[in-house]
Design a protein around this motif. Structure first.
Motif, PDB file in Angstrom:
ATOM      1  N   PHE A 118       0.812  -1.227   0.000  1.00 18.64           N
ATOM      2  CA  PHE A 118       0.000   0.000   0.000  1.00 18.64           C
ATOM      3  C   PHE A 118       0.848   1.282   0.000  1.00 18.64           C
ATOM      4  N   ILE A 119       2.158   1.117  -0.194  1.00 19.61           N
ATOM      5  CA  ILE A 119       3.042   2.288  -0.193  1.00 19.61           C
ATOM      6  C   ILE A 119       4.024   2.198  -1.358  1.00 19.61           C
ATOM      7  N   ARG A 120       4.242   3.342  -2.041  1.00 18.30           N
ATOM      8  CA  ARG A 120       5.370   3.453  -2.966  1.00 18.30           C
ATOM      9  C   ARG A 120       6.175   4.679  -2.566  1.00 18.30           C
ATOM     10  N   THR A 121       7.472   4.613  -2.811  1.00 15.55           N
ATOM     11  CA  THR A 121       8.320   5.773  -2.504  1.00 15.55           C
ATOM     12  C   THR A 121       8.754   6.445  -3.806  1.00 15.55           C
ATOM     13  N   ARG A 122       9.240   7.672  -3.670  1.00 15.31           N
ATOM     14  CA  ARG A 122       9.948   8.332  -4.768  1.00 15.31           C
ATOM     15  C   ARG A 122      11.254   8.833  -4.184  1.00 15.31           C
ATOM     16  N   GLU A 165       5.654   8.329  -1.174  1.00 20.82           N
ATOM     17  CA  GLU A 165       4.949   9.217  -2.097  1.00 20.82           C
ATOM     18  C   GLU A 165       3.462   8.858  -2.112  1.00 20.82           C
ATOM     19  N   ASP A 166       3.194   7.556  -2.266  1.00 20.74           N
ATOM     20  CA  ASP A 166       1.825   7.028  -2.308  1.00 20.74           C
ATOM     21  C   ASP A 166       1.569   6.229  -1.063  1.00 20.74           C
ATOM     22  N   LEU A 205       8.474  -0.593  -3.877  1.00 21.14           N
ATOM     23  CA  LEU A 205       8.701  -0.040  -5.217  1.00 21.14           C
ATOM     24  C   LEU A 205       8.955   1.462  -5.086  1.00 21.14           C
ATOM     25  N   ASP A 206       9.932   1.934  -5.864  1.00 21.96           N
ATOM     26  CA  ASP A 206      10.286   3.354  -5.831  1.00 21.96           C
ATOM     27  C   ASP A 206      10.138   3.909  -7.252  1.00 21.96           C
TER      28      ASP A 206
END
Ligand code: IP8
Length: 265
Positions: free
Chosen positions: A109-113, A118-119, A143-144
């Protein structure tokens, strides 16, 4: 639910033996779960670190650099699996102590940048809490959007969850008594700061940066504090304490004073 929420971060150095790969601190985990089970009906989220499970593999495959080669893909899978192994040990102990803990895997439930969240979609976590369940999350490989993948620390995750869900308190259980003005492991005169404001914390971070004798221990602690400051700024109380000493986590969970450092805006 929101205003009664506590986010408890269990450091990897508390729940594992960092000197031996894949070695859980089984008795400490059981004692902490028992302590949590003795506290009243609080709304709680638990986040744990990687310790000697996630970190050796993340380092071996250089995952913190992001995606640079194909051998890392298996490394990503192995690191996740190691975190799931540690998570299962914690969950087994929680359930044994009748805690309604539910494992929620952060990268779902999370993505990074560029290594920052980020999400984040908190609908599932909120829904679990509405039913008085205790979501248990962990530092994870995620996932980034820029690097392909990255490592999301339990500290960044705990701080962000506390902010997004409007926690009243965040408890950081480490293997030292709190935030010291120098390294308590090498300096017997190191002084435990019982109370800190964001300004004190920023001054200490700055001093640590200037001081090239700054040790790994205080350096790591400062990294954690830095991660917490955004939450402190939002009015969330942060308590840094020693999770290896019985009673301190349960004291903090019930709002009693305990040995440690309280950071407040
Ligand atoms: O121990 C990182 O979490 P941390 C976990 O909270 C991994 O920094 C996947 C190495």
């Amino acid at each position: 639910v929101a205003s009664r929420l506590t986010v408890l971060k269990l450091g990897g150095s508390v729940i594992t033996d960092k000197t031996k790969e894949f070695t859980p601190s089984t008795e400490t985990i059981a004692r902490i779960m028992k302590e949590i089970s003795t506290t009243e009906d609080e709304s709680l989220i638990i986040v744990h670190g990687g310790g000697s499970y996630g970190h050796p593999l993340a380092k071996l495959y250089r995952l913190s650099n992001g995606h640079t080669n194909q051998t890392q893909i298996l490394g990503f899978a192995r690191t996740r699996q190691a975190m799931m192994d540690l998570n299962k040990i914690i969950l087994d102990s929680a359930i044994e102590n009748h805690l309604p803990c539910i494992s929620v895997q952060p990268s779902a439930f999370i993505r990074t940048r560029n290594r920052r969240i980020e999400d984040i979609d908190l609908r599932i976590v909120s829904g679990l809490m509405d039913l008085h369940m205790i979501p248990v999350m962990f530092g994870d490989v995620v996932l980034d959007m820029q690097l392909g993948f990255s490592i999301l620390s339990g500290d960044q995750l705990a701080s962000r969850l506390a902010i997004e869900l409007g926690a009243k308190r965040m408890i950081l259980a480490a293997d030292v008594d709190g935030v010291f003005d120098s390294d308590p492991k090498t300096n017997p005169k190191a002084y435990l700061m019982e109370r800190m404001t964001t300004q004190d914390a920023e001054a200490l971070i700055e001093r640590e940066k200037q001081d090239d004798r700054g040790s790994d221990v205080t350096g790591r602690m400062m990294g954690k504090i830095k991660e917490m400051l955004a939450a402190v700024e939002k009015g969330i109380q942060v308590v840094v304490l020693n999770g290896c000493v019985p009673g301190r986590i349960s004291n903090a969970l019930t709002g009693r004073r305990t040995i440690g450092t309280v950071i407040e805006r």
